[in-house]
Write a protein that holds these residues in place. Structure first.
Motif, short mmCIF file in Angstrom:
data_model
loop_
_atom_site.label_atom_id
_atom_site.label_comp_id
_atom_site.label_asym_id
_atom_site.label_seq_id
_atom_site.Cartn_x
_atom_site.Cartn_y
_atom_site.Cartn_z
N TRP A 166 5.72 5.19 -2.49
CA TRP A 166 4.99 5.25 -3.75
C TRP A 166 5.84 5.89 -4.85
CZ3 TRP A 166 1.65 2.07 -5.11
CH2 TRP A 166 0.67 1.59 -4.24
N LEU A 206 3.79 8.27 -12.35
CA LEU A 206 2.58 7.45 -12.56
C LEU A 206 1.97 7.71 -13.93
CD1 LEU A 206 0.74 7.63 -9.10
CD2 LEU A 206 1.99 5.71 -10.07
N PRO A 258 -1.69 5.44 -3.99
CA PRO A 258 -0.76 6.49 -4.46
C PRO A 258 -1.44 7.83 -4.73
CG PRO A 258 -1.13 4.84 -6.17
CD PRO A 258 -1.72 4.29 -4.93
N GLY A 303 6.46 4.16 -8.22
CA GLY A 303 6.03 4.88 -9.43
C GLY A 303 7.17 5.02 -10.43
N LEU A 311 6.02 12.02 -8.22
CA LEU A 311 5.19 10.82 -8.22
C LEU A 311 4.13 10.90 -9.32
CD1 LEU A 311 4.09 8.20 -7.06
CD2 LEU A 311 2.87 9.51 -5.33
N SER A 312 3.51 12.07 -9.43
CA SER A 312 2.46 12.25 -10.43
C SER A 312 3.01 12.02 -11.84
CB SER A 312 1.93 13.68 -10.28
OG SER A 312 0.69 13.79 -10.85
#
Lengths: 258, 255
Positions: free
Chosen positions: A234, A157, A207, A238, A153-154
């Protein structure tokens, strides 16, 4: 193996080969765990051993996983993505017969996963020494799974935000904002459910919470199915945003020139 | 001294050359500092007091830390880069000049982003830390000593690169450890960590002891901070110059 698998392995190998950088990052994470665990030790001691339902041991495991999900993916990567777009590197990468964002995310994913495993191993051992075993074995296993999703996810994003440079030509400040939002709004420094109720209610669905608060909560034995679902949702958003931003941006480059 | 001041002036002008970027970086650092104040505000909102520390003490601690970091890392920015400069031989640019190398090296670069710390710290102290003439005087003295401790420590760890090689990673770790441990209340740490803060990573002399001095001044702890600044200064100066004697690499292409 396809191009994405090779890119993933290349990222991991590069990270493991740069032992100096890796040991600095892991050492730094251990220092942060030490400092924050001292803070929470003082806080729990002042409140009879528990604060907001967390014991000292649970908080140490929370911090360890929250840190192990944020340290491996430095927010400054957003600046690098922006610079690659601004300098025309992306335009060159578009000549390859593979997705630009896919290859980039695979390289970053490999590097981040290698870093995360080192952080989890060293951080886990350190947390065990400081506070004993994790509150729950099953929760700890789920926390490892949540940490992996958090990493994806990181990275997604960061690519979605870095892609802003296709239009603005400068995404330098975005990483800084992202980092601060994860630090406070993601619950790296303080578990979100210890914040005032209205603030917690605002941040938990965002998020940033899915990046640090969710794996931290599982490690502390406070996880729930709802948190995993939030993280998965998320992650889909993302990933979709990253691919969409790059697809639109690349089309813009094709029309206007790199 | 005159050449060091002239170099510092030039470095400052260089940092200011892109005015918009200069202001932007100052604002960024102020936002960063505000994020930390918010964290501590939320923490003490939940906890009340912990180990004798209140939110007001945190305000004083951050005023000290940000001003010390603003001066140390902003005006003498190269103090944290000595390890890397030794590793990549960029230190050679200073060695060919007819001036004292350490002073010249420290004044050569101004980091605008850390000047944001300086601005933020001064404003925070004046607005929220209860300034009185005596407290301002004591704050100034603590800042001065804190800058000496920080710069000397960073020069000391950076100078290890002369002896152990590498790319200055140990200096980066030392820098991060000092800044990190100085940004938490000293009384939250006990046992071996507390010993570490007074010895190998002297963060206690930058914020911990000065905050206690700002609460109740006592000559003993003040003398301790002065001694630490002097000892570290001598240690940094001698390690750097001993290292310079060993330093034989000329240019990168000769390796």
């Amino acid at each position: 193996m396809n191009a994405y698998g090779i890119a993933f392995l290349t990222g991991a190998r590069r990270t493991l080969a740069a032992r100096g950088d890796l040991s600095t990052q892991v050492g730094m994470m251990l220092l942060v765990i030490l400092a924050l665990s001292s803070v929470w030790h003082a806080a729990t001691a002042a409140h009879g051993g528990h604060i907001g339902g967390y014991s000292f041991g649970e908080l140490v495991w929370y911090i360890t996983f929250a840190e192990a999900c944020t340290v491996p993916v430095p927010a400054r990567a957003i600046e690098d993505i922006g610079e690659e777009i601004g300098s025309g590197e992306v335009a060159v990468a578009m000549l390859r017969p593979a997705s630009v964002v896919g290859i980039r995310m695979a390289i970053d994913g490999g590097a981040a996963l290698a870093r995360q495993w080192c952080c989890l191993l060293a951080g886990g051992a350190f947390a065990w020494i400081l506070a004993g075993p994790p509150p729950s074995g099953l929760s700890a296993i789920l926390a490892v799974g949540a940490s992996f999703l958090s990493l994806l996810l990181s990275i997604a994003l960061q690519h979605a935000l870095g892609g802003i440079a296709f239009w603005l030509k400068d995404a330098r400040s975005t990483w800084f904002l992202f980092q601060k939002l994860i630090l406070i709004g993601g619950g790296v420094l303080i578990p979100l459910n210890l914040l005032p109720h209205a603030v917690a209610a605002f941040f938990i669905p965002l998020p940033f919470a899915a990046i640090a608060y969710v794996p931290g909560s599982f490690a502390a034995g406070h996880g729930s199915i709802a948190l995993v679902l939030e993280q998965c949702c998320w992650l889909i958003v993302g990933m979709g945003a990253a691919f969409l931003v790059f697809a639109r941006g690349e089309r813009r480059l094709e029309v206007l020139g790199g | 001294m005159r050449s060091a001041l002239a170099t510092l002036r030039t470095a400052f002008a260089d940092g200011q050359a892109n005015r918009a970027s200069f202001v932007f970086q100052i604002v960024l650092m102020a936002v960063n500092d505000i994020a930390w104040i918010v964290f501590w505000g939320l923490f003490f909102h939940r906890v009340g007091t912990a180990n004798g520390w209140t939110f007001h003490d945190i305000i004083v601690m951050f005023s000290l830390l940000t001003v010390v970091a603003g001066i140390g890392l902003g005006l003498f920015a190269n103090c944290r880069r000595i390890g890397r400069m030794v590793a990549d031989s960029s230190i050679d640019e200073v060695l060919i000049l007819p001036v004292r190398p350490l002073g010249q090296l420290l004044c050569r670069r101004v980091e605008p982003i850390n000047l944001g710390d300086l601005v933020f710290g001064v404003i925070l102290f004046l607005v929220a830390a209860g300034p009185t003439p005596e407290r301002i005087l004591l704050f100034g003295a603590c800042v001065l000593l804190g800058v000496c401790v920080m710069v000397a420590f960073l020069v000391w760890v950076g100078s290890f690169t002369f002896f152990v090689g590498g790319r200055g990673e140990h200096a980066d770790l030392g820098f991060n450890a000092l800044l990190l441990l100085a940004s938490y209340p000293l009384d939250f740490f006990g046992g071996p960590v507390r010993v570490l803060l007074f010895t190998i990573v002297p963060a206690a002399f930058i914020t911990g002891v000065p905050v206690s001095l700002m609460r109740h001044f006592a000559p003993g702890p003040f003398a301790l901070v002065v001694s630490a600044a002097v000892v570290l200064g001598v240690l940094a100066w001698s390690t750097f110059h001993l290292g310079l004697r060993r330093y034989a690499s000329g240019s990168l292409w000769m390796r």
